[in-house]
Design a protein around this motif. Structure first.
Motif, PDB file in Angstrom:
ATOM      1  N   ILE A 125       0.830  -1.215   0.000  1.00 29.31           N
ATOM      2  CA  ILE A 125       0.000   0.000   0.000  1.00 29.31           C
ATOM      3  C   ILE A 125       0.860   1.259   0.000  1.00 29.31           C
ATOM      4  N   THR A 126       1.982   1.209   0.720  1.00 24.15           N
ATOM      5  CA  THR A 126       2.835   2.402   0.804  1.00 24.15           C
ATOM      6  C   THR A 126       3.380   2.802  -0.566  1.00 24.15           C
ATOM      7  N   TYR A 168       1.609   2.888  -3.327  1.00 27.23           N
ATOM      8  CA  TYR A 168       0.615   3.596  -4.132  1.00 27.23           C
ATOM      9  C   TYR A 168       0.030   4.816  -3.442  1.00 27.23           C
ATOM     10  N   ALA A 169      -0.146   4.737  -2.122  1.00 29.05           N
ATOM     11  CA  ALA A 169      -0.745   5.868  -1.427  1.00 29.05           C
ATOM     12  C   ALA A 169       0.322   6.565  -0.595  1.00 29.05           C
ATOM     13  N   SER A 170       0.698   7.761  -1.016  1.00 25.00           N
ATOM     14  CA  SER A 170       1.659   8.497  -0.207  1.00 25.00           C
ATOM     15  C   SER A 170       1.010   9.811   0.203  1.00 25.00           C
ATOM     16  N   GLY A 171       1.393  10.271   1.363  1.00 26.83           N
ATOM     17  CA  GLY A 171       0.756  11.454   1.919  1.00 26.83           C
ATOM     18  C   GLY A 171       0.984  12.700   1.099  1.00 26.83           C
ATOM     19  N   LEU A 186       3.904  15.781  -0.406  1.00 25.78           N
ATOM     20  CA  LEU A 186       5.015  16.603   0.047  1.00 25.78           C
ATOM     21  C   LEU A 186       4.753  17.349   1.348  1.00 25.78           C
ATOM     22  N   ILE A 187       3.604  18.011   1.436  1.00 26.61           N
ATOM     23  CA  ILE A 187       3.390  18.890   2.590  1.00 26.61           C
ATOM     24  C   ILE A 187       3.149  18.113   3.888  1.00 26.61           C
ATOM     25  N   PRO A 188       2.256  17.115   3.901  1.00 26.45           N
ATOM     26  CA  PRO A 188       2.113  16.346   5.140  1.00 26.45           C
ATOM     27  C   PRO A 188       3.435  15.750   5.618  1.00 26.45           C
ATOM     28  N   LEU A 213       6.475  16.928   4.991  1.00 20.70           N
ATOM     29  CA  LEU A 213       7.304  18.031   5.484  1.00 20.70           C
ATOM     30  C   LEU A 213       6.918  18.414   6.910  1.00 20.70           C
ATOM     31  N   ILE A 214       5.617  18.501   7.146  1.00 18.92           N
ATOM     32  CA  ILE A 214       5.151  18.903   8.479  1.00 18.92           C
ATOM     33  C   ILE A 214       5.450  17.816   9.511  1.00 18.92           C
ATOM     34  N   LEU A 215       5.235  16.565   9.114  1.00 14.58           N
ATOM     35  CA  LEU A 215       5.568  15.457  10.020  1.00 14.58           C
ATOM     36  C   LEU A 215       7.045  15.511  10.411  1.00 14.58           C
ATOM     37  N   PRO A 267      14.032   8.313   7.018  1.00 16.62           N
ATOM     38  CA  PRO A 267      12.728   8.138   6.356  1.00 16.62           C
ATOM     39  C   PRO A 267      12.736   7.190   5.167  1.00 16.62           C
ATOM     40  N   GLY A 268      13.801   7.157   4.384  1.00 20.98           N
ATOM     41  CA  GLY A 268      13.759   6.314   3.188  1.00 20.98           C
ATOM     42  C   GLY A 268      14.315   4.917   3.398  1.00 20.98           C
ATOM     43  N   TYR A 287       7.518   1.628  12.405  1.00 22.57           N
ATOM     44  CA  TYR A 287       8.250   2.495  11.477  1.00 22.57           C
ATOM     45  C   TYR A 287       7.362   2.853  10.284  1.00 22.57           C
ATOM     46  N   TRP A 296      -3.777  14.498   5.425  1.00 20.50           N
ATOM     47  CA  TRP A 296      -4.744  14.915   4.404  1.00 20.50           C
ATOM     48  C   TRP A 296      -5.877  15.742   4.997  1.00 20.50           C
ATOM     49  N   MET A 330      -5.575  18.214   6.661  1.00 19.15           N
ATOM     50  CA  MET A 330      -5.220  19.627   6.467  1.00 19.15           C
ATOM     51  C   MET A 330      -5.925  20.259   5.273  1.00 19.15           C
TER      52      MET A 330
END
Lengths: 310, 325
Positions: free
Chosen positions: A130-131, A133-136, A138-140, A142-144, A160-161, B45, B57, B59
């Motif tokens: 799932i990770t 195909y669905a990614s949050g 850029l902005i979420p 960055l804020i995280l 992170p990577g 993780y 989202w 936001m």
């Protein structure tokens, strides 16, 4: 060409399409040579500029060989540009550490996910797919990272990577190809899972480990966007490619999307000579070229494992 | 014929799956505790770095202020999306992203296939190997370097203008990089330059897997070289092409960032700006940061990407082709 004829003769019952063949071969060869020239020329041209004397290069007309040889450009980027030196140190650090941690992390998880009897095999595989195909976005992210204090830090390049679904898939596919009998006989002799991972699976996975390591290493070496996004105001965490970008940007007309003003070329060229830019480009490219024989061998393996699963 | 074979395969796989199905017993849990414990760490993780951002989202439906956080910011419903679709820049940006994505997908697929087929026709092994080795070198170079190379080739003193002047096609250097009409073409060509050799690898692998008997019997039937390429090589590549097309469909909108960001400039902004750059502008713009708008644009992009994957997959299902899921 000689062995081609020798090989062809017994196979060719009818030689009626000989002319068609010859014409095709000629055009095909011309096309492919042209393709190679278009690919290589810009790189060789940059190489020639990087060894040319700066003021002389402004006249243009340099193609495959420098007109007036000089090593000053390389001296300048090596000794007179602290940004580039810092970028090199950070990039080297993230490449070594990032490759090592990513390989270890992905290999261990792939080992677990490739165990046939593992209780959560399918649910956890789905969790990671799932990770992909669905990614949050850029902005979420960055804020995280800001909340986690990962911005303005070196660790944003490493943590992170570290685990990525694509690398997991390649490793898992390869590990699933290893016969179960090896694992079973080791278990009969009392080996635990960690022992099996380290002493049986890992030695057999060396080729695919090399592939993943090179994938990750090239990614780290070429990375610049994370440096710009997360560590823009922290020159101690800059990366080589980002420094190269700044150097190139100071002369090119492209001043970024937001500024909206184009610097005229003539005025810009006085800032950093084209030869220094060329030297920086070549220096940044050099490790990739040096590793190219390995890259070629293992990347193709990885691509065929990951891409054309049958 | 093929159908029954694949059904038998599926049946075999199914029984194998049944046999290997893990049994949730206390004994199994105890035996696998190491695996379970380690994978739990990975799940934590994964939740932090891949799933938490999805919560972000929210936001897009708020007037998000960094210091108030998601919990403290005010909800504004669909206002941000309404603004997006009334923003002329955003509509322009959607057009640019789709146009460049589609151009890139079409030309890189065609070029990769053509290159693979032509390379496969070369009989001299050394020549073939040399060309292939050269062809995927640019794949390993960063976009920063590629953009520097493209930029140098296209400036007023670059090789392209030099050749155009020499052959009298133009009388003075043409400002390629400042011409909005040229930008999409330059982007497409840059992609081709960087990735054609690399993309061809999968097709070359698929070509070598074609049964040589097919070519031999075609030769006996009197097929020439072009006929063999058209009637045997190309149809044999069909499943590979479809699978890659589906996979790349989801990336059409992702392909619009680094190159456009690095190569674009004030003069060509109306054609170079893509969704990702638009998002970045809202995130980094010092005077007028709006995280909510950027997030909304990002959601739009993800939704369209997923829709594209499913759409292509459904079409492939309908035409009886290979598919992803």
């Amino acid at each position: 060409m000689n062995d081609e004829i020798a090989l062809q003769k017994p196979l060719n019952h009818k030689r009626k399409m000989a002319t068609e063949d010859i014409i095709f071969t000629i055009f095909n060869t011309i096309f492919l040579v042209l393709f190679a020239v278009v690919t290589l020329y810009p790189v060789l041209n940059t190489l020639a500029y990087s060894f040319n004397e700066g003021n002389d290069a402004v006249r243009g007309g340099i193609h495959l060989l420098p007109r007036r040889w000089s090593l000053d450009n390389y001296k300048e980027i090596l000794f007179e540009r602290p940004g580039i030196r810092q970028g090199f140190i950070v990039t080297l650090g993230r490449t070594v550490l990032g490759t090592f941690t990513a390989l270890a992390a992905n290999a261990l998880l792939s080992f677990i996910l490739s165990r046939k009897k593992f209780l959560f095999k399918s649910s956890l595989s789905l969790f990671w797919v799932i990770t992909m195909y669905a990614s949050g976005g850029l902005i979420p992210v960055l804020i995280l990272f800001r909340y986690l204090h990962l911005t303005s830090s070196f660790w944003v390049y490493i943590i992170p990577g570290m685990v990525s679904a694509f690398n997991l898939m390649v490793l898992r596919t390869y590990m699933e190809g290893i016969p179960d009998s090896l694992e079973e006989s080791a278990q009969l002799e009392g080996a635990g899972y960690m022992r099996i991972f380290w002493s049986i699976i890992t030695p057999l996975c060396k080729p695919v480990y090399a592939t993943i390591a090179l994938f990750v290493a090239v990614y780290h070496w070429n990375a610049w966007f994370d440096a710009m996004l997360y560590n823009r105001f922290d020159p101690q965490f800059t990366t080589l490619q980002y420094e190269l970008r700044k150097l190139l940007d100071s002369v090119s007309a492209s001043t970024g999307q937001t500024s909206g003003t184009a610097v005229t070329e003539a005025a810009a060229n006085t800032i950093t000579p084209i030869t220094v830019r060329a030297a920086a480009t070549i220096a940044t490219m050099a490790p990739i070229i040096a590793l190219y024989p390995f890259l070629q061998r293992y990347f193709v393996t990885g691509l065929t494992i990951g891409g054309v699963k049958e | 014929m093929e159908n029954t074979v694949s059904q038998q395969e599926k049946l075999k796989q199914l029984t194998e799956k049944e046999l290997n199905k893990p049994k949730f017993t206390a004994k199994e849990f105890k035996r696998q505790w190491v695996l379970i414990a380690i994978s739990a760490v990975y799940v934590i993780y994964g939740i932090i770095f891949y799933y938490l951002p999805l919560i972000g989202w929210i936001m897009a439906f708020q007037n998000f202020k960094y210091y108030d956080g998601i919990a403290g910011s005010k909800f504004v419903g669909l206002d941000k999306f309404k603004f997006l679709f009334s923003d002329k820049t955003f509509l322009l940006v959607i057009r640019n992203t789709f146009a460049m994505g589609a151009l890139n997908l079409f030309f890189s697929t065609v070029m990769a296939i053509v290159f693979a087929i032509l390379l496969n026709e070369v009989r001299n092994r050394h020549f073939k190997k040399t060309i292939q080795t050269i062809s995927y070198l640019p794949h390993f170079l960063s976009w920063i370097i590629v953009v520097a190379i493209v930029h140098d080739a296209l400036t007023s003193t670059g090789i392209i203008n030099e050749l155009l002047l020499k052959f009298g096609i133009v009388d003075k250097a043409y400002p390629f990089l400042g011409d909005p009409n040229m930008f999409w073409g330059i982007v497409t060509f840059s992609h081709l330059w960087k990735e054609t050799g690399w993309n061809a690898i999968i097709y070359l692998a698929a070509i070598t897997a074609i049964d040589p008997c097919l070519y031999e019997s075609a030769a006996i039937d009197g097929a020439g070289r072009f006929q063999k390429m058209w009637y045997i090589t190309l149809p044999s590549l069909r499943p590979t092409i479809i699978i890659l097309l589906i996979m790349n469909m989801g990336n059409v909108l992702n392909a619009g960032f680094e190159l456009q960001y690095l190569l674009g400039n004030g003069l060509v902004q109306s054609v170079s700006k893509t969704i990702d750059i638009y998002v970045l502008d809202w995130a980094l713009n010092a005077r007028n940061t709006d995280y909510s708008l950027g997030t909304a644009a990002g959601i739009f992009k993800t939704a369209v990407s997923l829709a594209l994957i499913f759409l292509t997959n459904t079409i492939a299902k309908k035409t009886g082709d290979e598919r992803l899921f």
